[in-house]
Scaffold this motif. Structure first.
Motif, PDB file in Angstrom:
ATOM      1  N   MET A  20      18.998 -22.744 -25.719  1.00  0.00           N
ATOM      2  CA  MET A  20      19.942 -23.086 -26.788  1.00  0.00           C
ATOM      3  C   MET A  20      19.258 -23.551 -28.082  1.00  0.00           C
ATOM      4  O   MET A  20      19.801 -23.357 -29.166  1.00  0.00           O
ATOM      5  N   SER A  21      18.098 -24.201 -27.965  1.00  0.00           N
ATOM      6  CA  SER A  21      17.640 -25.077 -29.059  1.00  0.00           C
ATOM      7  C   SER A  21      16.687 -24.446 -30.058  1.00  0.00           C
ATOM      8  O   SER A  21      16.048 -23.429 -29.786  1.00  0.00           O
ATOM      9  N   ASP A  22      16.572 -25.150 -31.202  1.00  0.00           N
ATOM     10  CA  ASP A  22      15.496 -24.871 -32.163  1.00  0.00           C
ATOM     11  C   ASP A  22      14.267 -25.697 -31.813  1.00  0.00           C
ATOM     12  O   ASP A  22      13.140 -25.334 -32.130  1.00  0.00           O
ATOM     13  N   ARG A  23      14.524 -26.836 -31.186  1.00  0.00           N
ATOM     14  CA  ARG A  23      13.441 -27.756 -30.852  1.00  0.00           C
ATOM     15  C   ARG A  23      13.804 -28.507 -29.580  1.00  0.00           C
ATOM     16  O   ARG A  23      14.974 -28.857 -29.394  1.00  0.00           O
ATOM     17  N   VAL A  24      12.805 -28.730 -28.719  1.00  0.00           N
ATOM     18  CA  VAL A  24      13.035 -29.518 -27.500  1.00  0.00           C
ATOM     19  C   VAL A  24      12.108 -30.732 -27.538  1.00  0.00           C
ATOM     20  O   VAL A  24      10.898 -30.594 -27.775  1.00  0.00           O
ATOM     21  N   ILE A  25      12.691 -31.915 -27.332  1.00  0.00           N
ATOM     22  CA  ILE A  25      11.930 -33.170 -27.310  1.00  0.00           C
ATOM     23  C   ILE A  25      11.829 -33.620 -25.853  1.00  0.00           C
ATOM     24  O   ILE A  25      12.842 -33.657 -25.155  1.00  0.00           O
ATOM     25  N   VAL A  26      10.619 -33.954 -25.423  1.00  0.00           N
ATOM     26  CA  VAL A  26      10.424 -34.441 -24.052  1.00  0.00           C
ATOM     27  C   VAL A  26      10.213 -35.949 -24.091  1.00  0.00           C
ATOM     28  O   VAL A  26       9.390 -36.451 -24.861  1.00  0.00           O
ATOM     29  N   MET A  27      10.980 -36.667 -23.256  1.00  0.00           N
ATOM     30  CA  MET A  27      10.860 -38.129 -23.185  1.00  0.00           C
ATOM     31  C   MET A  27       9.979 -38.535 -22.000  1.00  0.00           C
ATOM     32  O   MET A  27       9.963 -37.855 -20.966  1.00  0.00           O
ATOM     33  N   SER A  28       9.310 -39.667 -22.159  1.00  0.00           N
ATOM     34  CA  SER A  28       8.512 -40.212 -21.057  1.00  0.00           C
ATOM     35  C   SER A  28       9.440 -40.900 -20.056  1.00  0.00           C
ATOM     36  O   SER A  28      10.595 -41.182 -20.378  1.00  0.00           O
ATOM     37  N   ALA A  29       8.908 -41.206 -18.886  1.00  0.00           N
ATOM     38  CA  ALA A  29       9.676 -42.009 -17.921  1.00  0.00           C
ATOM     39  C   ALA A  29       9.803 -43.432 -18.481  1.00  0.00           C
ATOM     40  O   ALA A  29       8.936 -43.892 -19.220  1.00  0.00           O
ATOM     41  N   GLY A  30      10.898 -44.118 -18.125  1.00  0.00           N
ATOM     42  CA  GLY A  30      11.100 -45.492 -18.576  1.00  0.00           C
ATOM     43  C   GLY A  30      10.333 -46.456 -17.695  1.00  0.00           C
ATOM     44  O   GLY A  30       9.749 -46.037 -16.706  1.00  0.00           O
ATOM     45  N   PRO A  31      10.315 -47.732 -17.954  1.00  0.00           N
ATOM     46  CA  PRO A  31      10.936 -48.373 -19.117  1.00  0.00           C
ATOM     47  C   PRO A  31      10.200 -48.063 -20.420  1.00  0.00           C
ATOM     48  O   PRO A  31       9.070 -47.570 -20.385  1.00  0.00           O
ATOM     49  N   GLY A  32      10.864 -48.382 -21.519  1.00  0.00           N
ATOM     50  CA  GLY A  32      10.250 -48.134 -22.834  1.00  0.00           C
ATOM     51  C   GLY A  32      10.040 -46.656 -23.080  1.00  0.00           C
ATOM     52  O   GLY A  32       9.036 -46.243 -23.666  1.00  0.00           O
ATOM     53  N   SER A  33      10.982 -45.853 -22.622  1.00  0.00           N
ATOM     54  CA  SER A  33      10.860 -44.405 -22.782  1.00  0.00           C
ATOM     55  C   SER A  33      10.806 -44.018 -24.262  1.00  0.00           C
ATOM     56  O   SER A  33      11.477 -44.617 -25.099  1.00  0.00           O
ATOM     57  N   HIS A  34      10.011 -43.002 -24.559  1.00  0.00           N
ATOM     58  CA  HIS A  34       9.870 -42.536 -25.949  1.00  0.00           C
ATOM     59  C   HIS A  34       9.453 -41.067 -25.933  1.00  0.00           C
ATOM     60  O   HIS A  34       8.983 -40.573 -24.897  1.00  0.00           O
ATOM     61  N   PRO A  35       9.571 -40.379 -27.065  1.00  0.00           N
ATOM     62  CA  PRO A  35       9.191 -38.959 -27.070  1.00  0.00           C
ATOM     63  C   PRO A  35       7.694 -38.786 -26.840  1.00  0.00           C
ATOM     64  O   PRO A  35       6.882 -39.493 -27.451  1.00  0.00           O
ATOM     65  N   ILE A  36       7.335 -37.857 -25.951  1.00  0.00           N
ATOM     66  CA  ILE A  36       5.905 -37.596 -25.720  1.00  0.00           C
ATOM     67  C   ILE A  36       5.555 -36.140 -25.986  1.00  0.00           C
ATOM     68  O   ILE A  36       4.397 -35.752 -25.873  1.00  0.00           O
ATOM     69  N   GLY A  37       6.541 -35.346 -26.305  1.00  0.00           N
ATOM     70  CA  GLY A  37       6.242 -33.946 -26.609  1.00  0.00           C
ATOM     71  C   GLY A  37       7.369 -33.354 -27.417  1.00  0.00           C
ATOM     72  O   GLY A  37       8.527 -33.764 -27.297  1.00  0.00           O
ATOM     73  N   GLU A  38       6.985 -32.429 -28.291  1.00  0.00           N
ATOM     74  CA  GLU A  38       7.981 -31.798 -29.137  1.00  0.00           C
ATOM     75  C   GLU A  38       7.620 -30.312 -29.228  1.00  0.00           C
ATOM     76  O   GLU A  38       6.481 -29.981 -29.555  1.00  0.00           O
ATOM     77  N   PHE A  39       8.546 -29.449 -28.916  1.00  0.00           N
ATOM     78  CA  PHE A  39       8.257 -28.020 -28.850  1.00  0.00           C
ATOM     79  C   PHE A  39       9.242 -27.248 -29.725  1.00  0.00           C
ATOM     80  O   PHE A  39      10.460 -27.375 -29.558  1.00  0.00           O
TER      81      PHE A  39
END
Ligand SMILES: Nc1ncnc2c1ncn2[C@@H]1O[C@H](COP(=O)(O)OP(=O)(O)OP(=O)(O)O)[C@@H](O)[C@H]1O
Length: 274
Positions: A207-226
């Motif tokens: 579906m997307s133009d861009r996919v953001i990958v989040m890290s496992a929590g706690p304190g989850s944050h984006p770790i990859g962007e495609f």
């Protein structure tokens, strides 16, 4: 550079729960910085419980961030995000209203005259493939049809931003792919910024133009962007056979896999109170 539709900066959310005696703090997401351009379709994927819905709910203005800022077309978000329409996994149709009255509920609430709202509602029901179903009540519609009504209900308001949380995950695979193609058709006709939350990497890529990958929590944050450089228009079923899709899937999964494993491990530790 154009002002982003959604600008998320250094966002964090800490949940506080109490059991009568103790207060427990859990920082679900932290250091989340993310921009979504006008008309861009962005998906967030990540391990279960990493905070995808938390980010979406903060962007909707339903949840107050503990830290950081969200700007909507350059304006700080205060209260509900009025430029956004939402589609959640759960059913949100009113059972006492027929399909047409459900679709036009938002317009009526805004004070649009009934005849005008109904005309637009009928057009939207046609666009989502439900012409002739205006008088049906939700319990007389299939799950897929109810989703179509929900989609019409959201899009009739012509929001500049669409926030979707696992919107199709309760549907069977064929209905789900029909809905994904329908959404892409409607989106490409009038491009809106879409923030799409999903567990399903195939769905995110197709579906997307861009996919953001989040890290496992706690304190989850984006770790990859495609960047998903697959040509459009796309058919979500056919695009999965494209070698570029397969390569993107492999690249994203190589980042996501480890986080998914960590996510399961941390959730089970949390359940055991470790
Ligand atoms: N109200 C709350 N109080 C305490 N913790 C919460 C609350 N809401 C969510 N959490 C925790 O915050 C974390 C993030 O939840 P969230 O629902 O945003 O994750 P998610 O990535 O959308 O999950 P899933 O993939 O399972 O849908 C989870 O560990 C969850 O248990």
């Amino acid at each position: 550079m154009k002002t982003p539709a959604i600008e998320i900066k250094d966002l964090a959310c800490t949940y506080v729960s109490e059991d009568g005696k103790n207060e427990e703090h859990y920082t679900a997401v932290k250091d989340v910085t993310l921009n979504i351009a006008e008309g861009e379709f962005v998906s967030i994927v990540g391990p279960t419980g990493c905070g995808k819905s938390t980010i979406l709910n903060m962007t909707a203005g339903l949840l107050q961030p503990s830290h950081g800022t969200i700007r909507i077309f350059g304006e700080p978000l205060i209260g509900l995000n009025r430029r956004a329409g939402y589609m959640f996994q759960a059913e949100n149709l009113m059972p006492w209203r027929n399909a047409l009255d459900n679709v036009i509920a938002g317009l009526e609430f805004k004070g649009v005259p009934k005849s005008e709202a109904e005309k637009s509602g009928k057009q939207w029901l046609r666009k989502v493939g439900l012409a002739g179903f205006e008088d049906r009540y939700p319990h007389h519609l299939s799950g897929g049809m109810r989703k179509r009504v929900s989609m019409a209900q959201t899009l009739i308001m012509d929001p500049d931003i669409i926030l979707m949380d696992e919107s199709f995950s309760a549907l069977d695979i064929q209905t789900r792919q029909l809905m994904e193609n329908l959404l892409l058709d409607l989106w490409s006709a009038k491009k809106k910024a879409v923030l799409f939350i999903t567990h399903d990497l195939d769905e995110a890529i197709s579906m997307s133009d861009r996919v953001i990958v989040m890290s496992a929590g706690p304190g989850s944050h984006p770790i990859g962007e495609f960047v998903i450089d697959l040509p459009r228009p796309r058919d979500v079923t056919e695009v999965r056979a494209d070698p570029r899709f397969v390569a993107l899937h492999r690249a994203i999964w190589s980042v996501l896999r480890e986080e998914v494993l960590k996510g399961y491990e941390r959730q089970s530790q949390r359940r055991q109170g470790k």
